[in-house]
Design a protein around this motif. Structure first.
Motif, mmCIF file in Angstrom:
data_model
loop_
_atom_site.group_PDB
_atom_site.id
_atom_site.type_symbol
_atom_site.label_atom_id
_atom_site.label_comp_id
_atom_site.label_asym_id
_atom_site.label_seq_id
_atom_site.Cartn_x
_atom_site.Cartn_y
_atom_site.Cartn_z
ATOM 1 N N LYS A 1 0.824 -1.209 0.000
ATOM 2 C CA LYS A 1 0.000 0.000 0.000
ATOM 3 C C LYS A 1 0.861 1.263 0.000
ATOM 4 O O LYS A 1 0.463 2.295 -0.521
ATOM 5 C CB LYS A 1 -0.909 0.030 1.225
ATOM 6 N N ALA A 2 2.054 1.172 0.596
ATOM 7 C CA ALA A 2 2.928 2.336 0.741
ATOM 8 C C ALA A 2 3.706 2.673 -0.528
ATOM 9 O O ALA A 2 4.263 3.765 -0.631
ATOM 10 C CB ALA A 2 3.913 2.104 1.881
ATOM 11 N N CYS A 3 3.744 1.773 -1.486
ATOM 12 C CA CYS A 3 4.515 1.998 -2.711
ATOM 13 C C CYS A 3 3.853 3.070 -3.567
ATOM 14 O O CYS A 3 2.795 2.839 -4.158
ATOM 15 C CB CYS A 3 4.670 0.708 -3.510
ATOM 16 N N SER A 4 4.491 4.217 -3.655
ATOM 17 C CA SER A 4 3.923 5.326 -4.426
ATOM 18 C C SER A 4 4.047 5.107 -5.936
ATOM 19 O O SER A 4 3.413 5.805 -6.714
ATOM 20 C CB SER A 4 4.591 6.641 -4.031
ATOM 21 N N HIS A 5 4.855 4.122 -6.344
ATOM 22 C CA HIS A 5 5.036 3.834 -7.769
ATOM 23 C C HIS A 5 4.116 2.707 -8.247
ATOM 24 O O HIS A 5 4.110 2.375 -9.426
ATOM 25 C CB HIS A 5 6.496 3.479 -8.050
ATOM 26 N N GLN A 11 10.908 -5.685 -9.936
ATOM 27 C CA GLN A 11 12.217 -5.084 -9.717
ATOM 28 C C GLN A 11 12.703 -4.236 -10.881
ATOM 29 O O GLN A 11 13.420 -3.267 -10.674
ATOM 30 C CB GLN A 11 13.229 -6.165 -9.358
ATOM 31 N N ASP A 12 12.310 -4.571 -12.094
ATOM 32 C CA ASP A 12 12.755 -3.772 -13.235
ATOM 33 C C ASP A 12 12.126 -2.380 -13.242
ATOM 34 O O ASP A 12 12.637 -1.465 -13.880
ATOM 35 C CB ASP A 12 12.482 -4.489 -14.558
ATOM 36 N N MET A 13 11.027 -2.208 -12.499
ATOM 37 C CA MET A 13 10.354 -0.915 -12.432
ATOM 38 C C MET A 13 10.593 -0.206 -11.095
ATOM 39 O O MET A 13 10.222 0.949 -10.932
ATOM 40 C CB MET A 13 8.850 -1.102 -12.664
ATOM 41 N N ALA A 57 13.717 2.136 -6.082
ATOM 42 C CA ALA A 57 14.554 2.014 -4.881
ATOM 43 C C ALA A 57 14.377 3.200 -3.940
ATOM 44 O O ALA A 57 15.316 3.620 -3.281
ATOM 45 C CB ALA A 57 16.023 1.814 -5.261
ATOM 46 N N CYS A 58 13.156 3.720 -3.863
ATOM 47 C CA CYS A 58 12.894 4.881 -3.012
ATOM 48 C C CYS A 58 12.879 4.510 -1.525
ATOM 49 O O CYS A 58 13.121 5.351 -0.670
ATOM 50 C CB CYS A 58 11.586 5.552 -3.406
ATOM 51 N N GLY A 59 12.560 3.244 -1.223
ATOM 52 C CA GLY A 59 12.568 2.779 0.155
ATOM 53 C C GLY A 59 11.266 2.958 0.909
ATOM 54 O O GLY A 59 11.182 2.604 2.077
ATOM 55 N N ASP A 60 10.232 3.497 0.256
ATOM 56 C CA ASP A 60 8.945 3.697 0.939
ATOM 57 C C ASP A 60 8.389 2.378 1.477
ATOM 58 O O ASP A 60 7.889 2.314 2.599
ATOM 59 C CB ASP A 60 7.915 4.332 0.007
ATOM 60 N N CYS A 61 8.486 1.324 0.690
ATOM 61 C CA CYS A 61 7.962 0.019 1.107
ATOM 62 C C CYS A 61 8.770 -0.540 2.285
ATOM 63 O O CYS A 61 8.201 -1.079 3.231
ATOM 64 C CB CYS A 61 7.955 -0.970 -0.057
ATOM 65 N N ALA A 62 10.083 -0.387 2.224
ATOM 66 C CA ALA A 62 10.951 -0.895 3.301
ATOM 67 C C ALA A 62 10.652 -0.176 4.614
ATOM 68 O O ALA A 62 10.612 -0.798 5.678
ATOM 69 C CB ALA A 62 12.411 -0.748 2.912
#
Length: 80
Positions: free
Chosen positions: A34-38, A53-55, A58-63
């Motif tokens: 839900k947190a992934c802004s992409h 992974q190809d898209m 690596a913003c880190g929002d999900c982590a």
């Protein structure tokens, strides 16, 4: 630190730590998805999320959103 040519950072799910039923016991929806802004994390209820992974940017929002610390941003191709 210098990056080797062709190395890409991406978010990866640790299948040993991921447990969607702990995130949302009623619906089994991953908080990190839900947190992934992409919008590149897909998940069926109660299944572990899949990160395209190809898209991944690596913003880190999900982590940051994962309460189980099951998602890390790493270099693609490296083991968790």
């Amino acid at each position: 630190m210098r990056l080797a040519r062709g190395k890409k950072r991406t978010a990866m799910v640790d299948p040993n730590m991921c447990s969607p039923e702990k995130c949302d016991p009623d619906e089994g929806i991953c908080i990190a998805a839900k947190a992934c802004s992409h919008n590149i994390i897909m998940q069926d209820p109660f299944d572990q999320p899949m990160i395209f992974q190809d898209m991944c940017q690596a913003c880190g929002d999900c982590a940051e959103a994962c309460p189980l610390d099951a998602i890390k941003v790493r270099y693609a191709g490296r083991a968790m």
